[in-house]
Design a protein around this motif. Structure first.
Motif, PDB file in Angstrom:
ATOM      1  N   ILE A 130      19.554 -10.570  12.594  1.00 28.38           N
ATOM      2  CA  ILE A 130      20.764 -10.954  13.337  1.00 28.38           C
ATOM      3  C   ILE A 130      20.418 -12.073  14.312  1.00 28.38           C
ATOM      4  N   GLN A 176      22.338 -14.510  17.191  1.00 23.98           N
ATOM      5  CA  GLN A 176      23.571 -14.726  17.945  1.00 23.98           C
ATOM      6  C   GLN A 176      23.419 -15.975  18.833  1.00 23.98           C
ATOM      7  N   TYR A 183      28.124 -18.098  21.423  1.00 28.45           N
ATOM      8  CA  TYR A 183      28.950 -17.170  22.193  1.00 28.45           C
ATOM      9  C   TYR A 183      30.227 -17.858  22.654  1.00 28.45           C
ATOM     10  N   THR A 200      24.702 -14.201  11.246  1.00 25.34           N
ATOM     11  CA  THR A 200      24.672 -14.939  12.513  1.00 25.34           C
ATOM     12  C   THR A 200      26.048 -14.947  13.155  1.00 25.34           C
ATOM     13  N   ASP A 201      26.030 -15.017  14.501  1.00 25.99           N
ATOM     14  CA  ASP A 201      27.242 -15.197  15.311  1.00 25.99           C
ATOM     15  C   ASP A 201      28.317 -14.166  14.956  1.00 25.99           C
ATOM     16  N   ARG A 202      27.980 -12.902  15.146  1.00 28.78           N
ATOM     17  CA  ARG A 202      28.882 -11.807  14.794  1.00 28.78           C
ATOM     18  C   ARG A 202      29.628 -11.294  16.018  1.00 28.78           C
ATOM     19  N   ASP A 203      30.940 -11.114  15.865  1.00 26.77           N
ATOM     20  CA  ASP A 203      31.698 -10.479  16.932  1.00 26.77           C
ATOM     21  C   ASP A 203      31.452  -8.967  16.861  1.00 26.77           C
ATOM     22  N   LEU A 254      29.608  -7.078  13.817  1.00 28.83           N
ATOM     23  CA  LEU A 254      28.247  -6.612  14.081  1.00 28.83           C
ATOM     24  C   LEU A 254      28.136  -5.109  13.808  1.00 28.83           C
ATOM     25  N   TYR A 291      16.564  -8.722  15.935  1.00 30.64           N
ATOM     26  CA  TYR A 291      17.747  -9.200  16.673  1.00 30.64           C
ATOM     27  C   TYR A 291      17.336 -10.306  17.643  1.00 30.64           C
ATOM     28  N   GLY A 302      19.341 -12.769  20.410  1.00 30.10           N
ATOM     29  CA  GLY A 302      20.624 -13.071  21.058  1.00 30.10           C
ATOM     30  C   GLY A 302      20.687 -12.472  22.446  1.00 30.10           C
ATOM     31  N   PRO A 342      27.787  -8.877  21.285  1.00 31.91           N
ATOM     32  CA  PRO A 342      28.460  -9.685  20.249  1.00 31.91           C
ATOM     33  C   PRO A 342      28.914 -11.031  20.816  1.00 31.91           C
ATOM     34  N   VAL A 343      29.243 -11.974  19.926  1.00 35.44           N
ATOM     35  CA  VAL A 343      29.585 -13.323  20.383  1.00 35.44           C
ATOM     36  C   VAL A 343      30.963 -13.399  21.030  1.00 35.44           C
TER      37      VAL A 343
END
Length: 1004
Positions: free
Chosen positions: A45, A47, A50, A81-84, A88, A109, A111, A124-125
């Motif tokens: 993952i 991130q 954001y 990548t870049d998961r809300d 996520l 992970y 982020g 999360p983003v």
């Protein structure tokens, strides 16, 4: 990446007795010989982007690279990548399902993350501050994920990479649910994950073989993100060492990762691992190891990392301190200790310090000499570069192997080099002459930067072959660098020039103080002088002055009149620069004496150009000294000196010097014109500055151009005295703005402050003429900006001048804005100016500040009805008139007389008496010697109006019709003057006065 939290309890720093995960294709159960294929799944993952909190540069790169590595190791790896929050959580739920039946579940992970109440959360983003109110839903608790994985997967590995900053407000709190208790966000990094059990607590029936949780930094401490576009230190270490273990236990691997990050971050970050494994595991087939030089270096570095992991903290602290103190790589110092052998590392801290200091000094020497190595053999270049790389990474044994091979290569080729050496010497000297010739041509067209580069190249070619030529070329390089720095303000060029002169001084045998020593130091002092002019401190100027004095003694002993005169002139110029910043005129008098002494050694018939230079310098010193004296004699002498210099400095023969004298002459003419109210002098100054700018163009001489633009602005400001409109003032403001494009505060603080001060004066006059309060506020801002540089301790007179100018603007603001507080501020400003404007040191400035104080007190007293303020105003102006005379400062003298008359009228009105009228009339009448109808119609009209007020008061205080008739006659004169001066707005008020006088006459 950003995990932030607080530290709690004692932390495990190393992986002692770690049960291992090995990088092969099978899993081995302890005490058994059976092996079977291993299934591993991985979720990676990253991130970065954001939406509502700080974005991160590297997580996406880290995730992409980690996914490739794990895939190569045989994992079924998925990269997201870049998961809300919703995505996520779905990713983790899907991973938990996919992991069922696998042997190893691996999560990486990268982020933002936080710790609160003992729980670590992935962010999360789409998270924002409101997410903290329901963290169980809006964020992702790590312990819950691990608890689910442990139910179905024998081995769980979670690596958490976090960065240094908390993305939420410092005082924010976290609630697991809206109704749960609030917990503060930790200030450091992550805490140990609650789901990891100690090995002794596991039961035989437990399906899980254990858990590994790796943190990028120790619990309670943040981690670093790394350079933008690269990997974090933690990710980079994992990528380097997890890919190529081939049978090395996982505990050793992670110790390598830990110490790799420690070295890479120069001891700022150290990873941490919590584990509870109960079996030995082997993962897939590792990708190919590095080969060649890199393979050798990597192999030895891994051994070094394991060695470092066993060193106790006190010894680590000593190594870290030695690295920081001596500026040598931490890796290399540890490599030195490894080469010594851990069993031989001194236990006594003092003995260890001696070892570290000695080896650090050797490392410094090697690093310093590295750039000097030159070879045309590509194989030797490769071997040396690899040796340097190995030393930097602490691989000392490997470095020696590379250098052994390089020496062998050198010995093979030594005979051919000896035979070619004499030919090389001849070729180097011939090549250097070509570079020097091109440098000469560049200097002829003022391209000093290119000239310096070519002289440097010529020097490098002959340095080892010819002592005389190396001196000559290095000296020419130093001169060109100094000239480039002087004309462009390039401080780096000036510093390089100083270093070049130091190189030359190192060539003088036994440090003898001979003629060459004096000449070289004299030239170096000229560069120090240039630097000192651009600084607020005088240390470089004082150093230059002392060098010039030392040079004089040598040239006197050697009977070298030419160089003695040059050093004497330079000494005078430096004393002048220092004296300009001091209240005491002592240094300025010394500067004038030094310039006159120079002329004795530079006769015009033998050294016409040197004589002209001395005349120019004398004029400059006389001009500076004139500012400390009440009369204009020094200005007259300065003008004469400049005009003599121009007899030899013609535009055709010496354009640069000619332009310099024109600039300096213009300054003298401006000052004369303002003091004597002589328009012709000011017009001549404008002409001189415009002529200078024909040579001093921005493209060729940016600093000189800016200086002359600044001076032209001063001349235009003086010319505006004789104009009604604002044309000259606007052009002056444009000239100051031009100067400020070159004179930035960072590079030229004093010139910047001078331009700001002058710009403030222009805005002051524009505001007065246009009745524009905004312009006056700009004036105040400009003076305040100048005072940021002109601090009293370093620039007492400039500091005082700023306050004097500010006082005048504040008075005008009081008049136009009808805010009495401005009068109080004006009085304070003039009193501040008088703290440095002393009659005994700067009589003219003292007198002007007294007159300004008198004016401010007059307005203040008139506004408050305070007779004492009015009396003090008269006293201050009369004090000013002890210095200001109609002959030496006619306009300032007349303004002071007029101010006295006006204040006497106001004092009489306040006290309801006519006893001051005679003195007021005398004061107004006196001004008419200067304020004539022909030359200054507006000022003449003002005095006619004032005389009208005197006779009106006389008539009102018991006089007859004759007084009223004279009042009307003076008011009629005033109207004519206002008409001729173009200020018709004053006529209605004058007509009203005439009507009132006539009404009083009608009642008699």
């Amino acid at each position: 990446m950003a995990f932030v939290g607080t530290s709690k309890g004692n932390l495990v720093r190393r992986l002692a007795a770690f049960v291992a995960v090995l990088l092969c294709l099978a899993v081995s159960v302890a005490q058994a010989t059976e092996t079977k294929s291993l299934k591993g799944v991985a979720l990676i993952i990253g991130q970065s982007k954001y939406d509502h909190i700080a974005a991160l540069a590297n997580p996406a790169n880290d995730a992409r690279n980690m996914a490739k590595m794990l895939t190569d190791l045989g994992f079924d790896a998925r990269n997201v990548t870049d998961r809300d929050a919703a995505k996520l959580k779905r990713d983790l739920e899907r991973f938990t399902e996919d992991a069922e039946g696998a042997d190893v579940a691996f999560i990486y992970y990268s982020g933002h993350g936080i710790e609160a109440g003992g729980e670590n959360y992935l962010v999360p983003v789409d998270a924002d501050v409101s997410s903290l109110k329901d963290a169980g839903e809006a964020l992702v608790p790590i312990s819950a994920v691990m608890d689910e994985l442990k139910k179905t997967v024998p081995v769980t590995i979670v690596l958490l990479d976090a960065c240094r900053t908390n993305p939420f407000p410092a005082d924010a709190v976290v609630r697991l649910a809206p109704t749960a208790s609030a917990e503060p966000i930790g200030a450091g990094g992550l805490e140990p994950v609650r789901g990891a059990k100690a090995l002794g607590n596991a039961t035989a029936e437990d399906a899980s073989l254990g858990t590994v949780v790796g943190f990028a930094a120790e619990p309670g401490r943040p981690a670093l993100d790394g350079a933008v576009g690269q990997n974090s230190p933690y990710a980079a270490a994992l990528l380097r060492h997890l890919t190529a273990m081939k049978g090395t236990e996982f505990g050793s691997v992670m110790r390598m990762v830990t110490e790799e990050v420690y070295l890479d971050t120069k001891a700022k970050q150290r990873p941490w691992v919590s584990e509870s494994l109960r079996r030995l595991l082997y993962f897939g087939v590792a990708p190919p190891e590095p080969t060649g030089d890199d393979g050798l270096i990597t192999g030895e570095r891994r051994q070094l990392l394991l060695t470092i992991s066993d060193l106790p903290d006190p010894k680590r602290a000593q190594v870290e301190l030695a690295s920081l103190k001596d500026g040598v790589p931490l890796d290399a110092l540890y490599g030195v200790l490894k080469a010594l052998g851990t069993e031989k590392i001194p236990e006594d801290p003092n003995d260890l310090q001696k070892v570290l200091d000695g080896q650090a000094e050797r490392l410094k020497k090697m690093m310093a000499e590295r750039a000097a190595l030159r070879t045309d053999d590509p194989e030797i270049s490769r071997l040396v570069a690899s040796a340097d790389k190995a030393i930097n990474q602490g691989a000392m044994v490997t470095a020696r192997k590379f250098l052994d091979d390089a020496v062998g290569r050198v010995e093979e080729n030594s005979d051919a080099v000896d035979e070619a050496e004499d030919l090389v010497r001849q070729k180097r000297i011939a090549d250097a002459a070509i570079y020097a010739k091109r440098a000469d041509a560049a200097a002829l067209v003022f391209d000093y930067k290119s000239a310096a580069n070519d002289y440097a190249k010529a020097f490098s070619l002959v340095e080892k072959w010819d002592d005389k030529l190396r001196w000559n070329y290095k000296n020419q390089e130093a001169e060109a660098l100094g000239a480039h720095g002087d004309t462009t303000g390039d401080l780096d060029a000036l510093q390089r020039s100083l270093k070049a002169y130091d190189v030359i001084l190192g060539y003088i045998p036994n440090g003898e103080h001979n003629r060459d020593w004096a000449i070289t130091r004299n030239n170096k002092a000229a560069v120090l002088w240039t630097i000192g002019e651009r600084e607020t401190d005088t240390a470089h100027l004082e150093e230059a002055a002392q060098i010039f004095r030392d040079s004089l003694a040598v040239f006197e002993r050697e009977k070298d009149d030419t160089n003695w005169a040059a050093a004497q002139g330079n000494l005078g110029s430096v004393l002048l620069k220092i004296g300009e910043r001091e209240s005491d005129p002592k240094r300025l008098n010394e500067a004038v004496a030094a310039m006159r002494a120079t002329l004795e050694k530079r006769p015009r018939d033998k050294l016409p150009l040197d004589w002209a230079s001395a005349q120019m310098n004398l004029g400059f010193a006389l001009y500076a000294l004139s500012e400390r004296e009440p009369n204009g004699e020094r200005l007259t002498e300065a003008e004469a000196a400049y005009r003599l210099a121009l007899e030899e400095y013609t535009r055709e023969k010496t354009p640069v010097q000619w332009a310099m004298v024109q600039n300096n002459l213009g300054n003298t003419l401006v000052t004369q014109g303002i003091q004597l109210n002589d328009k012709a002098k000011i017009d001549a100054a404008v002409k001189a500055f415009r002529a200078a700018l024909e040579v001093r163009t921005r493209e060729t001489f940016p600093l000189s151009w800016a200086t002359t633009r600044l001076n032209l602005g001063n001349a235009l400001s003086g010319a505006a005295r004789f104009e009604i409109g604002t044309g000259a003032l606007e052009e002056a403001a444009a000239a100051y703005d031009d100067a400020l494009t070159v004179f930035t505060r960072r590079r030229f603080p004093m010139d910047w402050a001078s331009a700001q001060n002058n710009l403030g004066s222009i805005y002051q006059t524009l505001g007065q003429r246009t009745q524009d309060v905004a312009r006056l506020e700009q004036s105040v801002a400009a003076f305040q900006a100048a005072r940021q540089v002109y601090v009293r301790r370093k620039f007492p007179l400039d500091w005082a001048n700023c306050y004097y100018n500010l006082g005048n603007t504040l008075m005008l603001l009081g008049v136009l804005s009808d805010k009495p507080d401005y009068y109080d501020q004006a009085v304070g400003a003039f009193r501040d100016a008088l703290r440095e404007h002393k009659r005994e040191t700067v009589p003219r400035q003292w007198a002007l500040s007294q007159a300004g104080l008198g004016s401010a007190l007059s307005w203040h007293g008139l506004n408050n009805g305070d007779a004492k303020d009015l009396s003090d105003s008269i006293a201050a102006r009369r004090a000013a008139l002890e210095v200001l005379t109609a002959e030496t400062a006619p306009v300032d003298w007349a303004n002071a007389e007029s101010g006295i008359g006006t204040t006497l009228l106001n004092l009489g009105n306040l006290e309801r008496t006519g006893k001051y009228l005679d003195d007021a009339e005398a004061a107004f009448t006196a001004t008419l010697k200067v304020f004539t109808r022909e030359s200054l119609p507006l000022q003449w009209a003002g005095q006619q109006n004032n005389l009208g007020d005197v006779y009106w008061n006389r008539g009102t205080n018991g006089g007859g019709k004759a007084d009223f008739q004279k009042a009307i006659a003076f008011f009629e004169n005033a109207k004519q003057g206002y008409t001729e001066g173009g200020v018709t707005m004053a006529i209605p008020l004058t007509d009203k006065k005439i009507d009132l006088v006539k009404q009083q006459m009608a009642k008699m």
